[in-house]
Structure formats: structure tokens, C-alpha cells
Scaffold this motif. Structure first.
Motif, PDB file in Angstrom:
ATOM      1  N   GLU A  78       0.799  -1.223   0.000  1.00  0.00           N
ATOM      2  CA  GLU A  78       0.000   0.000   0.000  1.00  0.00           C
ATOM      3  C   GLU A  78       0.834   1.276   0.000  1.00  0.00           C
ATOM      4  O   GLU A  78       0.464   2.259  -0.614  1.00  0.00           O
ATOM      5  CB  GLU A  78      -0.941  -0.002   1.207  1.00  0.00           C
ATOM      6  CG  GLU A  78      -2.125  -0.918   0.977  1.00  0.00           C
ATOM      7  CD  GLU A  78      -3.147  -0.773   2.070  1.00  0.00           C
ATOM      8  OE1 GLU A  78      -4.230  -0.240   1.795  1.00  0.00           O
ATOM      9  OE2 GLU A  78      -2.848  -1.180   3.204  1.00  0.00           O
ATOM     10  N   VAL A  79       1.941   1.268   0.720  1.00  0.00           N
ATOM     11  CA  VAL A  79       2.753   2.491   0.754  1.00  0.00           C
ATOM     12  C   VAL A  79       3.664   2.587  -0.470  1.00  0.00           C
ATOM     13  O   VAL A  79       4.181   3.664  -0.779  1.00  0.00           O
ATOM     14  CB  VAL A  79       3.580   2.619   2.061  1.00  0.00           C
ATOM     15  CG1 VAL A  79       2.658   2.664   3.258  1.00  0.00           C
ATOM     16  CG2 VAL A  79       4.595   1.502   2.192  1.00  0.00           C
ATOM     17  N   GLY A  80       3.843   1.482  -1.168  1.00  0.00           N
ATOM     18  CA  GLY A  80       4.574   1.481  -2.433  1.00  0.00           C
ATOM     19  C   GLY A  80       6.060   1.755  -2.294  1.00  0.00           C
ATOM     20  O   GLY A  80       6.601   1.790  -1.184  1.00  0.00           O
ATOM     21  N   GLU A  81       6.696   1.945  -3.445  1.00  0.00           N
ATOM     22  CA  GLU A  81       8.159   2.103  -3.456  1.00  0.00           C
ATOM     23  C   GLU A  81       8.627   3.351  -2.737  1.00  0.00           C
ATOM     24  O   GLU A  81       9.740   3.401  -2.214  1.00  0.00           O
ATOM     25  CB  GLU A  81       8.655   2.153  -4.903  1.00  0.00           C
ATOM     26  CG  GLU A  81       8.778   0.783  -5.530  1.00  0.00           C
ATOM     27  CD  GLU A  81       9.131   0.873  -6.994  1.00  0.00           C
ATOM     28  OE1 GLU A  81       9.711   1.903  -7.399  1.00  0.00           O
ATOM     29  OE2 GLU A  81       8.818  -0.076  -7.722  1.00  0.00           O
ATOM     30  N   THR A  82       7.787   4.365  -2.721  1.00  0.00           N
ATOM     31  CA  THR A  82       8.197   5.622  -2.080  1.00  0.00           C
ATOM     32  C   THR A  82       7.992   5.576  -0.572  1.00  0.00           C
ATOM     33  O   THR A  82       8.473   6.446   0.156  1.00  0.00           O
ATOM     34  CB  THR A  82       7.417   6.824  -2.655  1.00  0.00           C
ATOM     35  OG1 THR A  82       6.010   6.543  -2.525  1.00  0.00           O
ATOM     36  CG2 THR A  82       7.754   7.053  -4.107  1.00  0.00           C
ATOM     37  N   GLY A  83       7.281   4.564  -0.112  1.00  0.00           N
ATOM     38  CA  GLY A  83       7.076   4.421   1.323  1.00  0.00           C
ATOM     39  C   GLY A  83       7.989   3.356   1.888  1.00  0.00           C
ATOM     40  O   GLY A  83       8.761   2.733   1.163  1.00  0.00           O
ATOM     41  N   ARG A  84       7.922   3.160   3.188  1.00  0.00           N
ATOM     42  CA  ARG A  84       8.708   2.069   3.763  1.00  0.00           C
ATOM     43  C   ARG A  84       8.022   1.530   5.018  1.00  0.00           C
ATOM     44  O   ARG A  84       7.256   2.222   5.679  1.00  0.00           O
ATOM     45  CB  ARG A  84      10.123   2.485   4.066  1.00  0.00           C
ATOM     46  CG  ARG A  84      10.244   3.671   4.999  1.00  0.00           C
ATOM     47  CD  ARG A  84      11.725   4.010   5.102  1.00  0.00           C
ATOM     48  NE  ARG A  84      11.961   5.290   5.727  1.00  0.00           N
ATOM     49  CZ  ARG A  84      13.161   5.871   5.764  1.00  0.00           C
ATOM     50  NH1 ARG A  84      14.183   5.287   5.205  1.00  0.00           N
ATOM     51  NH2 ARG A  84      13.326   7.025   6.356  1.00  0.00           N
ATOM     52  N   VAL A  85       8.329   0.276   5.276  1.00  0.00           N
ATOM     53  CA  VAL A  85       7.724  -0.394   6.424  1.00  0.00           C
ATOM     54  C   VAL A  85       8.846  -0.978   7.281  1.00  0.00           C
ATOM     55  O   VAL A  85       9.764  -1.617   6.763  1.00  0.00           O
ATOM     56  CB  VAL A  85       6.774  -1.521   5.970  1.00  0.00           C
ATOM     57  CG1 VAL A  85       6.138  -2.196   7.187  1.00  0.00           C
ATOM     58  CG2 VAL A  85       5.696  -0.979   5.043  1.00  0.00           C
ATOM     59  N   ILE A  86       8.761  -0.740   8.570  1.00  0.00           N
ATOM     60  CA  ILE A  86       9.758  -1.282   9.496  1.00  0.00           C
ATOM     61  C   ILE A  86       9.045  -2.160  10.512  1.00  0.00           C
ATOM     62  O   ILE A  86       8.078  -1.731  11.141  1.00  0.00           O
ATOM     63  CB  ILE A  86      10.516  -0.147  10.207  1.00  0.00           C
ATOM     64  CG1 ILE A  86      11.311   0.657   9.174  1.00  0.00           C
ATOM     65  CG2 ILE A  86      11.466  -0.701  11.265  1.00  0.00           C
ATOM     66  CD1 ILE A  86      11.338   2.103   9.463  1.00  0.00           C
ATOM     67  N   GLY A  87       9.513  -3.387  10.609  1.00  0.00           N
ATOM     68  CA  GLY A  87       8.940  -4.297  11.592  1.00  0.00           C
ATOM     69  C   GLY A  87       9.903  -4.465  12.751  1.00  0.00           C
ATOM     70  O   GLY A  87      11.092  -4.686  12.545  1.00  0.00           O
ATOM     71  N   VAL A  88       9.393  -4.337  13.963  1.00  0.00           N
ATOM     72  CA  VAL A  88      10.224  -4.536  15.159  1.00  0.00           C
ATOM     73  C   VAL A  88       9.656  -5.701  15.946  1.00  0.00           C
ATOM     74  O   VAL A  88       8.443  -5.790  16.167  1.00  0.00           O
ATOM     75  CB  VAL A  88      10.233  -3.268  16.051  1.00  0.00           C
ATOM     76  CG1 VAL A  88      10.914  -3.548  17.387  1.00  0.00           C
ATOM     77  CG2 VAL A  88      10.925  -2.118  15.346  1.00  0.00           C
ATOM     78  N   ASP A  89      10.527  -6.634  16.324  1.00  0.00           N
ATOM     79  CA  ASP A  89      10.090  -7.777  17.115  1.00  0.00           C
ATOM     80  C   ASP A  89      11.230  -8.160  18.055  1.00  0.00           C
ATOM     81  O   ASP A  89      12.400  -8.033  17.699  1.00  0.00           O
ATOM     82  CB  ASP A  89       9.736  -8.955  16.202  1.00  0.00           C
ATOM     83  CG  ASP A  89       8.780  -9.934  16.869  1.00  0.00           C
ATOM     84  OD1 ASP A  89       7.602  -9.974  16.467  1.00  0.00           O
ATOM     85  OD2 ASP A  89       9.214 -10.655  17.796  1.00  0.00           O
ATOM     86  N   MET A  90      10.899  -8.614  19.240  1.00  0.00           N
ATOM     87  CA  MET A  90      11.963  -8.917  20.217  1.00  0.00           C
ATOM     88  C   MET A  90      12.421 -10.368  20.149  1.00  0.00           C
ATOM     89  O   MET A  90      13.338 -10.771  20.854  1.00  0.00           O
ATOM     90  CB  MET A  90      11.501  -8.584  21.639  1.00  0.00           C
ATOM     91  CG  MET A  90      10.422  -9.485  22.162  1.00  0.00           C
ATOM     92  SD  MET A  90      10.206  -9.218  23.930  1.00  0.00           S
ATOM     93  CE  MET A  90       8.830 -10.314  24.264  1.00  0.00           C
ATOM     94  N   THR A  91      11.802 -11.170  19.275  1.00  0.00           N
ATOM     95  CA  THR A  91      12.149 -12.587  19.196  1.00  0.00           C
ATOM     96  C   THR A  91      13.048 -12.842  17.986  1.00  0.00           C
ATOM     97  O   THR A  91      12.609 -12.707  16.849  1.00  0.00           O
ATOM     98  CB  THR A  91      10.869 -13.432  19.075  1.00  0.00           C
ATOM     99  OG1 THR A  91       9.960 -13.027  20.083  1.00  0.00           O
ATOM    100  CG2 THR A  91      11.167 -14.904  19.220  1.00  0.00           C
ATOM    101  N   PRO A  92      14.330 -13.192  18.217  1.00  0.00           N
ATOM    102  CA  PRO A  92      15.260 -13.388  17.102  1.00  0.00           C
ATOM    103  C   PRO A  92      14.726 -14.352  16.045  1.00  0.00           C
ATOM    104  O   PRO A  92      14.842 -14.101  14.838  1.00  0.00           O
ATOM    105  CB  PRO A  92      16.518 -13.948  17.777  1.00  0.00           C
ATOM    106  CG  PRO A  92      16.439 -13.473  19.193  1.00  0.00           C
ATOM    107  CD  PRO A  92      14.979 -13.411  19.531  1.00  0.00           C
TER     108      PRO A  92
END
Lengths: 284, 64
Positions: free
Chosen positions: A116-130
Motif C-alpha cells: 500500500e505504501v509502495g516504493e516511495t514508502g517504507r515499512v519497518i517491523g520490530v520484534d523482540m524474538t530473534p
């Protein structure tokens, strides 16, 4: 060991123990490559075992409000069937936006958001489980997701710069935190002015039975750590958010009922859409 | 991690900027290296392309 966070914990467990058992549980789920039958994973370990198939995770996702097209568009390993809603559906994402997923797991919601945010957007996922982050990164390769990044981090200590994010999404994760006020403080900090919070999570509609409150299984399966709507509203307002809205999903009873074998948890637990906004101009 | 993401990561403890020390790269992506806080000098490893930005006490717990 004394921990100043203890007083804020909803469950009867101390903060350190709660973090540890949550992490262990989700590491196991990531390694076994399967999700649970219920949203946030049920209390019955056998359902989280390798016998559980991707088809079942898909079925759970359908119940949570994901479309067939969404399920088909993301590789099957990313959906572990661990959510309790579809946060992206309530987030109204636009092209070019920066999105942060708190507790990104295997990356399912991140990959959908990335489209949805496309190439000009970015998504960052944060998780505490390696184990989860490794899995998400492997899935990113499969999904050809150039604009998605995963990192190991704790949602109470976000490794994200101030005012760097347009939208925060999260799916059935915040209830697992032993320090929710700090999660919301951090969310507020990283959001840009007018930035949005769009979370799916479980909320309490009545008191949790005493026997379940400090039961580790009950905490890791998203039951005992949940807060009431009033309490969550107060936490979000205290953090500085405005336009706070917590709307229970009427149809969540059906899938929540299965989360515990002994109790019908739908009697005191419901899935809700939680939205809020950071004010346009923040008083310093 | 991609290098252009560096501008939005920060130290999870004091929220200061991080400096990248890349050891191994592949097509603009940092596969091995470390991120060092410009304020508290805490080092955060990047392994297999994944930056480990857990607070140090959590990191040790996971290594066990």
C-alpha cells in the motif's frame, strides 16, 4: 529482584518473567513454522505444533477480516495466524508513508502494508524474538519486498528516531507487554505530528478469573495481559494521543472462544480496533 | 539492513544517533557489522542482515 515496572503489569507476573515467557513461546512458534488456531495463539500447545497447517492460519486470517486477495498476495510462511484483527485495514495507508509494525512476527502485516505504501514508502517491523525476525527476513526475500526492513527490538525501547513514522500498526501484541504505558509513550515519540496509531488488540470486558491472572500460559496466549478499554484510553491520553477510539469487534467472539480449553475467554475478552492520533502541534 | 534506513534508527536506550561500521555488504545491504551509539558508545551487532537493537540486557538473555 525489584523492578519499578512491576506495578504497571496487568498480569500477576513480574515484568521480566512476562517478557521471558512471551519470547520463549513466540520463538517456539517461529521455529516450528506454524501458527495457532486462535488469534494470538491458543493456550493449547498442540495447536501451535507442526501439525497446524498454513491452511488453518489462512482460515484464521479470513475470520479476522483479511481478504482472499491479501492472503494470496503474501507468501504463506508470513501468516502465522497469530493476530486478532487486520490493523492495516483500519490504518488507511497512503503511498509514500512510513509504517512501523510493533511485534511484526513473520511479517504478514508488514508485507501487506508495504504494497500500500509502495516504493516511495517504507515499512519497518520490530520484534523482540530473534527467531521471528529471521523468519520475517527470509519471507521478505520471497515476497520481493524491497521497502520492508526488520530489526530486533523491544517495543518498550524502540530503536526508531523521533518523529520518523507516519503510521504505527500492531496486531495482538501490545497486550503481551508488561509495560503498556511505555509502549504508548514510545509510539508517540516516534510518530510525526498528525501521525496515526492503528492497532488490533484484545481488550477486557470483565475481570479475568483469578486463576488465569498469573497463569503464564494465559499471559502468552494474549488473555491475562489485556487491559480494559477505560484503562487503555487513559494510557493513550496520558501518552499525549488525541482522537482515541477503541471499538470492540462484534464478530470476534467466535474465534476468541477457542483460545483457552478450560474457559470461554470470550466472556471477558474481545478483539478491538484501537486508533489514536498524535496532535498536529505538540507543546514542548 | 539497508544503509538508507540508518537515518531513522537510533539507540534504544538514549535515542541518540548510531554510527555504522559495516563489515560485509551485498548490493547496498549491510549483512554484517555494528551500529555504535554516538552518545553512550553501546554497540549493536548486525548479523545476517538483521540489526540487533534490543536493549543490552535483553540481548544477553536471548543469547543464552
Amino acid at each position: 529482584m525489584s523492578d519499578t515496572n512491576d506495578a504497571r503489569t496487568e498480569s500477576g507476573l513480574d515484568a521480566q518473567t512476562q517478557r521471558k515467557i512471551v519470547r520463549e513461546r513466540y520463538a517456539r512458534i517461529a521455529t516450528e513454522n506454524s501458527g495457532g488456531k486462535g488469534g494470538c495463539c491458543s493456550n493449547d500447545d498442540s495447536r501451535c505444533s507442526s501439525a497446524e497447517t498454513a491452511a488453518s492460519a489462512d482460515e484464521t486470517a479470513r475470520q479476522l477480516g483479511y481478504s482472499e486477495a491479501e492472503l494470496e498476495s503474501v507468501g504463506e510462511n508470513a501468516n502465522l495466524g497469530l493476530g486478532c484483527g487486520n490493523p492495516r485495514a483500519i490504518a488507511s495507508l497512503s503511498a509514500g508513508e512510513s509504517v512501523l509494525d510493533l511485534g511484526s512476527g513473520a511479517g504478514f502485516d508488514c508485507f501487506l502494508a508495504a504494497r500500500e505504501v509502495g516504493e516511495t514508502g517504507r515499512v519497518i517491523g520490530v520484534d523482540m524474538t530473534p527467531e521471528m525476525v529471521e523468519k520475517a527476513r527470509a519471507n521478505a526475500g520471497q515476497n520481493d519486498a524491497e521497502n520492508v526492513e526488520f530489526r530486533l527490538g523491544e517495543i518498550e525501547h524502540l530503536p526508531v528516531a523521533d518523529e520518523a513514522i507516519d503510521v504505527i500498526i500492531s496486531n495482538c501484541v501490545v497486550n503481551l507487554s508488561p509495560d503498556k504505558p511505555q509502549v504508548f509513550d514510545e509510539a508517540f515519540r516516534v510518530l510525526r505530528p498528525s501521525g496515526r496509531l492503528a492497532i488490533s488488540d484484545v481488550v477486557l470486558t470483565a475481570a479475568v478469573p483469578h486463576e488465569l491472572r498469573a497463569d503464564p500460559d494465559s499471559v502468552v496466549s494474549c488473555v491475562a495481559g489485556a487491559s480494559t478499554i477505560d484503562r487503555l484510553e487513559a494510557m493513550l491520553t496520558d501518552a499525549g494521543f488525541e482522537a482515541v477510539d477503541i471499538s470492540p469487534k462484534d464478530d470476534s467472539e467466535a474465534f476468541i472462544r477457542d483460545w483457552d480449553d478450560e474457559y470461554d475467554v470470550s466472556e471477558f475478552l474481545v478483539s478491538a480496533s484501537i486508533t489514536a492520533r498524535k496532535p498536529e502541534a505538540v507543546d514542548e | 539492513m539497508k544503509e538508507d534506513l540508518l537515518d531513522i534508527v537510533c539507540c534504544p536506550l538514549d535515542k541518540s544517533e548510531l554510527e555504522l561500521e559495516a563489515i560485509r555488504r551485498d548490493e547496498g545491504e549491510i549483512l554484517e557489522g555494528r551500529l555504535v551509539c554516538t552518545e553512550c558508545s553501546e554497540e549493536y551487532p548486525i548479523e545476517d542482515g538483521i540489526p540487533n537493537l534490543l536493549p543490552p540486557d535483553m540481548r544477553e538473555e536471548s543469547a543464552a
